[in-house]
Design a protein around this motif. Structure first.
Motif, PDB file in Angstrom:
ATOM      1  N   TRP A  29      28.444   3.046  -3.652  1.00  0.00           N
ATOM      2  CA  TRP A  29      28.800   4.495  -3.171  1.00  0.00           C
ATOM      3  C   TRP A  29      28.009   4.470  -1.665  1.00  0.00           C
ATOM      4  O   TRP A  29      26.733   4.285  -1.752  1.00  0.00           O
ATOM      5  N   GLU A  71      32.810   3.776   5.275  1.00  0.00           N
ATOM      6  CA  GLU A  71      33.899   2.801   4.447  1.00  0.00           C
ATOM      7  C   GLU A  71      33.292   1.401   4.647  1.00  0.00           C
ATOM      8  O   GLU A  71      33.012   0.938   5.753  1.00  0.00           O
ATOM      9  N   LYS A  94      33.312  -3.170  -4.845  1.00  0.00           N
ATOM     10  CA  LYS A  94      34.181  -2.085  -4.548  1.00  0.00           C
ATOM     11  C   LYS A  94      33.166  -1.004  -4.089  1.00  0.00           C
ATOM     12  O   LYS A  94      32.203  -0.556  -4.986  1.00  0.00           O
ATOM     13  N   TYR A 117      32.808   2.712  -2.843  1.00  0.00           N
ATOM     14  CA  TYR A 117      33.346   4.114  -2.803  1.00  0.00           C
ATOM     15  C   TYR A 117      32.832   4.779  -1.640  1.00  0.00           C
ATOM     16  O   TYR A 117      31.715   4.417  -1.180  1.00  0.00           O
ATOM     17  N   LYS A 118      33.589   5.890  -0.943  1.00  0.00           N
ATOM     18  CA  LYS A 118      32.885   6.564   0.159  1.00  0.00           C
ATOM     19  C   LYS A 118      33.064   7.961  -0.107  1.00  0.00           C
ATOM     20  O   LYS A 118      34.028   8.682  -0.402  1.00  0.00           O
ATOM     21  N   GLU A 173      34.202  12.772  -1.349  1.00  0.00           N
ATOM     22  CA  GLU A 173      35.823  12.664  -2.062  1.00  0.00           C
ATOM     23  C   GLU A 173      35.853  11.495  -2.960  1.00  0.00           C
ATOM     24  O   GLU A 173      36.853  11.702  -3.966  1.00  0.00           O
ATOM     25  N   GLU A 174      35.063  10.513  -3.031  1.00  0.00           N
ATOM     26  CA  GLU A 174      35.066   9.324  -4.087  1.00  0.00           C
ATOM     27  C   GLU A 174      33.879   9.309  -4.879  1.00  0.00           C
ATOM     28  O   GLU A 174      33.935   8.339  -5.741  1.00  0.00           O
ATOM     29  N   SER A 231      34.839   9.646  -9.056  1.00  0.00           N
ATOM     30  CA  SER A 231      35.509   8.324  -9.080  1.00  0.00           C
ATOM     31  C   SER A 231      34.548   7.033  -9.479  1.00  0.00           C
ATOM     32  O   SER A 231      34.476   6.602 -10.563  1.00  0.00           O
ATOM     33  N   PHE A 232      33.526   7.175  -8.492  1.00  0.00           N
ATOM     34  CA  PHE A 232      32.440   6.180  -8.703  1.00  0.00           C
ATOM     35  C   PHE A 232      31.616   6.428  -9.833  1.00  0.00           C
ATOM     36  O   PHE A 232      31.408   5.514 -10.622  1.00  0.00           O
TER      37      PHE A 232
END
Ligand code: NDP
Length: 309
Positions: free
Chosen positions: A162, A166, A173, A175-176, A179-180, A183-184
């Motif tokens: 995270w 970006e 993967k 996450y950024k 907003e993410e 989910s992370f």
């Protein structure tokens, strides 16, 4: 030409020796024993006394003795024209990677359980976590976070990161941004904090965010104590949502004698030893930046006071 070392409480002799060993002709001064403070342009610091740079009117670079710069940026009276740099030392990065791996493996295999059983001559087994059922989430994909992610990936873990901006990485993967974040977190069976301490990241490990982790998640904080809201961690450990935590950093260090973390059965404590700067290894880049400053060239590892890292 000279470098001044300014620190409240940190041992300076190792730095003095390492600088002199690499550059015998360099004048290495230690605050406050500096006769001509107006001649000094380069400071090497850790936890300097607030406002001290008013005594050094011509400081042009303030270099951190460590990877973090929160101890510099906490000073509201920093000279606006000074460039602030962080340390990016390969040994520091390597040691952090190894420490994080050690904490992850200790959680996965619970060696403490067997040590305790040994003392009671108790031959008991328990199930352990495996790499294929454990996803690791690393908050902060900078120098230390990205390296730790690579080390854990090599061991077979699925690793997510995270970051603020970006990133496109082959095996991880990332996450950024806010907003993410949820989910992370929802995918992180083991959460590792390797963020810098900034106004954006302070208290980021709180009841709301930690509740988003899967049940029985494990939390590792090797960044800064002020990332974590202590009482929120304890509440989530006590209500069974989190399985445990390994903490290397604390709001107050040394951790106060009566702090509940000391005796909490689900918390492992280490005294801010995840990765310790070795001056002998770190001075090369300090001197490189010092030389660049003399030549009026751009410095390396410059941090943004606005972003806080
Ligand atoms: P870097 O500056 O290289 O990396 C910082 C990372 O955090 C970057 O990936 C950055 O994102 C991300 N980040 C910053 N702000 C945010 C935000 N608001 N939201 C999401 N992501 C964010 O730092 P290092 O890796 O060198 O060091 C990290 C920290 O580790 C240090 O600041 C220090 O506090 C701690 N540390 C602890 C030690 C110990 O012994 N316990 C030893 C050394 C360091 P982006 O990539 O998008 O910019």
């Amino acid at each position: 030409m000279s470098i001044v070392i300014i620190t409240a409480g940190k041992e300076t002799i190792g730095w003095e020796k390492a600088l002199k060993a690499k550059r015998p002709e360099l004048e290495v001064l230690v605050h406050p024993d500096v006769a001509a403070k107006d001649k000094v342009e380069f400071a090497l610091t850790w936890g300097h006394p607030l406002g001290v740079f008013k005594e050094y009117p011509n400081i042009r670079c303030i270099a951190s003795m460590g990877a973090g710069v929160d101890h510099i940026l906490r000073d509201p009276e920093l000279p606006v024209s000074a460039i602030i740099t962080k340390l990016e030392d390969p040994n520091l990065t390597r040691d952090m990677g190894l420490f994080v791996v050690a904490l992850v493996l200790n959680h996965m295999r619970d060696l403490t359980f067997y040590k305790q059983n040994q003392q009671q001559h108790n031959w008991s087994h328990k199930r352990y976590l495996t790499t294929d059922n454990t996803t690791i989430g690393i908050m902060g994909m900078g120098t230390l976070g990205a390296h730790a992610a690579a080390e854990l990936t090599k061991l077979g873990f699925k690793v997510n990161g995270w970051a603020r901006t970006e990133k496109q990485l082959a095996t991880i993967k990332v996450y950024k941004g806010a907003e993410e974040l949820n989910s992370f977190l929802a995918k992180s069976d083991i959460l590792i904090c390797l963020l810098p301490l900034t106004s954006q990241t302070e208290n980021i490990l709180n009841r709301q965010t930690l509740s988003k982790l899967p049940k029985n998640a494990f939390v590792i904080n090797v960044a800064r104590g002020r990332h974590l809201v202590d009482e929120d961690l304890i509440a989530l450990l006590d209500n069974g949502h989190l399985a445990g935590a390994s903490l290397d950093v604390f709001r107050e260090e040394p951790l106060p004698e009566d702090h509940p973390f000391w005796s909490h059965p689900k918390i492992n404590i280490t005294p801010h030893i995840a990765s310790i700067t070795d001056p002998a290894s770190a001075v090369s880049q300090i001197l490189d930046n010092y030389d660049r400053l003399q030549r009026r060239e751009p410095l390396k590892n410059v941090v943004s006071p606005e972003l806080g890292y």
